[in-house]
Design an enzyme around this catalytic site. Sequence first.
Site, PDB file in Angstrom:
ATOM      1  N   ASP A   1       0.871  -1.162   0.000  1.00 51.16           N
ATOM      2  CA  ASP A   1       0.000   0.000   0.000  1.00 51.16           C
ATOM      3  C   ASP A   1       0.920   1.227   0.000  1.00 51.16           C
ATOM      4  O   ASP A   1       2.107   1.119   0.330  1.00 51.16           O
ATOM      5  CB  ASP A   1      -0.874  -0.040   1.259  1.00 51.16           C
ATOM      6  CG  ASP A   1      -1.591   1.261   1.524  1.00 51.16           C
ATOM      7  OD1 ASP A   1      -2.311   1.732   0.627  1.00 51.16           O
ATOM      8  OD2 ASP A   1      -1.427   1.815   2.620  1.00 51.16           O
TER       9      ASP A   1
ATOM     10  N   ASP B   1      -0.207   5.123   0.955  1.00 53.17           N
ATOM     11  CA  ASP B   1      -0.482   6.067   2.043  1.00 53.17           C
ATOM     12  C   ASP B   1      -0.519   5.357   3.396  1.00 53.17           C
ATOM     13  O   ASP B   1      -1.289   4.420   3.600  1.00 53.17           O
ATOM     14  CB  ASP B   1      -1.830   6.762   1.811  1.00 53.17           C
ATOM     15  CG  ASP B   1      -1.839   7.564   0.517  1.00 53.17           C
ATOM     16  OD1 ASP B   1      -0.887   8.330   0.308  1.00 53.17           O
ATOM     17  OD2 ASP B   1      -2.785   7.408  -0.277  1.00 53.17           O
TER      18      ASP B   1
ATOM     19  N   ASP C   1      -1.446  -0.765   5.884  1.00 52.11           N
ATOM     20  CA  ASP C   1      -1.829  -0.327   7.226  1.00 52.11           C
ATOM     21  C   ASP C   1      -3.332  -0.388   7.455  1.00 52.11           C
ATOM     22  O   ASP C   1      -3.822   0.149   8.449  1.00 52.11           O
ATOM     23  CB  ASP C   1      -1.336   1.108   7.465  1.00 52.11           C
ATOM     24  CG  ASP C   1      -2.053   2.122   6.588  1.00 52.11           C
ATOM     25  OD1 ASP C   1      -2.367   1.797   5.421  1.00 52.11           O
ATOM     26  OD2 ASP C   1      -2.311   3.247   7.070  1.00 52.11           O
TER      27      ASP C   1
END
Length: 236
Positions: free
Chosen positions: A16, A18, A169
């Site tokens: 991922d 961001d 996250d």
Amino acid sequence: MTTSSVTPKLRGVVFDMDGTLTVPVIDFPAMYRAVLGDQEYLRIKSQSPSGIDILHHIETWRPDKQKRAYEIIADFEKQGSDKLQIMPELSIAAGALELCDFLNSKNIRRGLITRNVKDAVDIFHKRFGMSFSPALSREYRPYKPDPAPLLHICAIWNMEPDEVMMVGDSLKDDVACGKRAGAFACLLDETGRYDAPEYQDVEFKPDYKVSSLSELRTILEKNFNLTSEPNSMVHN
């Protein structure tokens, strides 16, 4: 934690962007409130403890309302891109750049899947001099948590999903995407927020959980066969 009598081979890692490779700078609660309104935001949040899939909600709206919502999101993302920072080196251990160097040394391919727009991915690549290929942005449909983007990368790499790890996250986006695809999933939880009781009964749980990217290298070395093999990835 995944256990097996045979050490699995890992050939690719998909990240991922961001909050994983970059420091989280978008105020998502503020963005959700701006798009949904306070009352709807609180209602949806109470029903979705693992997080709000704002893009999913927008897709059900009429075109004029969708257009306004995407304009709001684009404004928040533009502000985030202006402040984009790569995940820093933590203590004496490796940060994002050092982790990529390690993956390069093992000829492990690295890709990227983000729900952000392609412009943000281009800024990330240019600003930090790292290459992730393929790098799939929000323009690729369907997007996370659907497994399609991860399966697409596996097909391009000519790898089975169980030879790949998804790292992110978000339980609802990254972990769900990885597990639905049949890949390994590692959750980056810097603050320990996913230890809260409301996250204990989610459908998709990570195989591994780390508090920094530096820990991921240790996870990979301890739990996977990382035997180097030639591939066509670009080293940076």
